[in-house]
Design an enzyme around this catalytic site. Structure first.
Site, PDB file in Angstrom:
ATOM      1  N   SER A 104       0.806  -1.213   0.000  1.00  0.00           N
ATOM      2  CA  SER A 104       0.000   0.000   0.000  1.00  0.00           C
ATOM      3  C   SER A 104       0.848   1.275   0.000  1.00  0.00           C
ATOM      4  O   SER A 104       1.624   1.512  -0.915  1.00  0.00           O
ATOM      5  CB  SER A 104      -0.960  -0.040   1.196  1.00  0.00           C
ATOM      6  OG  SER A 104      -1.877   1.010   1.153  1.00  0.00           O
ATOM      7  N   ASP A 241      -2.441   6.558  -3.478  1.00  0.00           N
ATOM      8  CA  ASP A 241      -1.337   5.880  -2.803  1.00  0.00           C
ATOM      9  C   ASP A 241      -0.812   4.763  -3.695  1.00  0.00           C
ATOM     10  O   ASP A 241      -1.272   4.564  -4.831  1.00  0.00           O
ATOM     11  CB  ASP A 241      -1.763   5.351  -1.431  1.00  0.00           C
ATOM     12  CG  ASP A 241      -2.766   4.204  -1.506  1.00  0.00           C
ATOM     13  OD1 ASP A 241      -3.468   4.093  -2.533  1.00  0.00           O
ATOM     14  OD2 ASP A 241      -2.850   3.426  -0.551  1.00  0.00           O
ATOM     15  N   ASP A 243      -1.015   1.538  -3.965  1.00  0.00           N
ATOM     16  CA  ASP A 243      -1.836   0.475  -4.555  1.00  0.00           C
ATOM     17  C   ASP A 243      -3.195   0.968  -5.013  1.00  0.00           C
ATOM     18  O   ASP A 243      -4.041   0.176  -5.435  1.00  0.00           O
ATOM     19  CB  ASP A 243      -1.993  -0.703  -3.588  1.00  0.00           C
ATOM     20  CG  ASP A 243      -2.896  -0.401  -2.412  1.00  0.00           C
ATOM     21  OD1 ASP A 243      -2.978   0.771  -2.008  1.00  0.00           O
ATOM     22  OD2 ASP A 243      -3.513  -1.344  -1.879  1.00  0.00           O
ATOM     23  N   ASP A 245      -5.893   2.371  -3.551  1.00  0.00           N
ATOM     24  CA  ASP A 245      -7.167   2.281  -2.844  1.00  0.00           C
ATOM     25  C   ASP A 245      -7.451   3.522  -2.005  1.00  0.00           C
ATOM     26  O   ASP A 245      -8.500   3.612  -1.374  1.00  0.00           O
ATOM     27  CB  ASP A 245      -7.261   1.008  -1.996  1.00  0.00           C
ATOM     28  CG  ASP A 245      -6.199   0.916  -0.905  1.00  0.00           C
ATOM     29  OD1 ASP A 245      -5.361   1.825  -0.803  1.00  0.00           O
ATOM     30  OD2 ASP A 245      -6.210  -0.087  -0.160  1.00  0.00           O
TER      31      ASP A 245
END
Length: 447
Positions: A104, A241, A243, A245
């Site tokens: 993440s 960010d 990843d 999400d």
């Protein structure tokens, strides 16, 4: 059974340390294949694998692929894709599960694994426990080995899904955007989505090299984006960010717009233009000004523990479609099954279009309250929160704040800390009251 590997958001850590090794990923792939690779009515099972742009993803992708194939599962390789894209494509391809290789918003030295069910949601605790138990099984090669294939049209499918989260004919014509993709998984997707909807787009953080993910860019480091918006005279900046999400905005004045403010904008839009907003779930850390602004508009609000897993659980329990965190992890459950930065950004842009007001004016309808946090490090946290001196100090401060502020004491999940947070209308008072409670907490903990 005690969970050894899975946290509230999958498995995560520094590469090469603890469980984040290629050997562990091989065993994890095999265990996941044995537990998740059960196809109802017979037939070949399939599991999808996607990843963000950090260099270790290639190594872990190969290890997971080998473990799954040895368990007799077919593997669909998606390549670099946002986490919510894997959730969507798992449903689209009727796979038994989806696996995301990502840490993440963390730096490239970290990595981790997140699983999605066939329905595109987080795995139940019971299934994660079954996978942990299967990690202890000896690995044997299936007599019927699985196969792997690369899904070449994954990017195009996900782009169309994102665009379809807006009404037919929705256009961003006339809006200038600066996108910061954090050198992460949205780098080759987000610019296309917003351009295809008609926006004028410039991009930063779209040159991943395996080690620059989240490095001085993206939603955790928006300073470059703020500067670019002002220099280019853009209408808005949007930061994702690593990843994909999470999402944060920058308004035309270069000011950061956080997840609470974005959620408020979406909730207002639903109430005024989409037949109502039946409720919003935030977290213990959501700004109290957000709660007050929703209350003024008679929109129900509930708090969950920090973490999108808990937000989604509370949304389902209440039958609500909207929730999220101040970090920008926003869930629009009537559009997708998990937090999705691109989809959430489009909901905000839809609100801006329908209200016909710039974001800096819309966010002004909600007054953010000053918030001050102190991390109190203790030798032991045992019994501190229940200590009579601490409870008395909290009650005293809550009385002083009346109904225009709040107090939160929260143990850290990873460090020997108790976080003391106070919110209220006066910044100086909030800081003084937080220090007052922190002093009592220190004494109670014998520091």
């Amino acid at each position: 059974m005690t969970r050894r590997y899975f946290g509230t958001d999958g498995i995560r850590g520094k590469v090469g340390e603890g469980v984040i090794t290629p050997e562990f990923m091989l065993r994890l792939g095999y265990a996941a294949g044995k537990v998740l690779g059960v196809q109802k009515g017979g037939g070949r099972s399939r599991i999808l694998i996607g990843k963000d742009t950090r260099v270790s993803g290639y190594m872990f992708e190969a290890a997971l692929e080998a473990g799954l194939i040895s368990a007799g599962v077919d593997v669909g390789l998606l390549g670099p894709m946002p986490t919510p894209a894997i959730a969507y494509l798992t449903r689209t391809f009727h796979a038994q599960a989806g696996i995301v290789i990502s840490a993440s918003h963390n730096p490239y030295q970290d990595n981790g694994i997140k699983f999605f069910s066939a329905e595109g949601g987080k795995l139940p605790d019971s299934v994660e426990q079954d996978i942990e138990a299967a990690l202890e099984l000896p690995m044997t090669t299936s007599a019927d080995l699985g196969k792997a294939w690369r899904i070449d049209d994954a990017v195009g499918r996900y782009i169309e899904f994102c665009k379809a989260s807006t009404p037919w004919g929705f256009s961003l014509e006339g809006i200038s955007l600066v996108l910061d993709c954090g050198n992460g998984a949205t780098y080759h997707i987000a610019p296309k989505v917003f351009r295809e909807l008609g926006a004028e787009v410039s991009s930063i953080g779209v040159s991943p090299d395996g080690v620059n993910i989240n490095l001085d860019c993206g939603s955790t480091k928006p300073q470059q984006l703020q500067k670019a918006v002002l220099e280019q005279g853009a209408d808005l900046g949007i930061a994702f960010d690593g990843d994909g999400d999470r999402v944060l905005f920058v308004d035309r004045n270069g000011e950061l717009v956080d997840g609470d403010q974005l959620l408020f904008t979406i909730a207002m839009h639903r109430q005024q233009f989409l037949g109502g907003c039946n409720g919003v779930v935030g977290t213990q850390m959501s700004n109290y000004g957000f709660e007050l602004a929703l209350r003024e508009r008679q929109i129900p609000f509930a708090r969950a523990k920090v973490g999108d897993r808990y937000v989604l659980e509370r949304m389902r329990a209440n039958g609500w479609a909207l929730g999220g965190e101040s970090s920008g992890h926003i869930i629009c459950a009537d559009a997708t099954t998990t937090g999705d930065g691109i989809v959430s950004a489009l909901q905000v842009l839809r609100a801006i279009r329908d209200f016909d007001e710039p974001l800096h004016q819309l966010k002004g309808r909600m007054k953010m309250l000053p918030q001050h946090m102190i991390n109190v490090r203790l030798a032991s946290r045992d019994g501190v929160l229940e200590h009579p001196d601490v409870t008395a100090a909290v009650a005293s401060v809550e009385g002083e704040l009346a109904s225009r502020g709040r107090v939160l004491l929260r143990p850290s999940g990873t460090e020997p800390l108790i976080r003391v947070m106070v919110e209220g209308e006066d910044a100086a008072q909030v800081e003084q009251l937080a220090a007052q409670i922190a002093t009592v907490v220190e004494r109670a903990g014998g520091k």
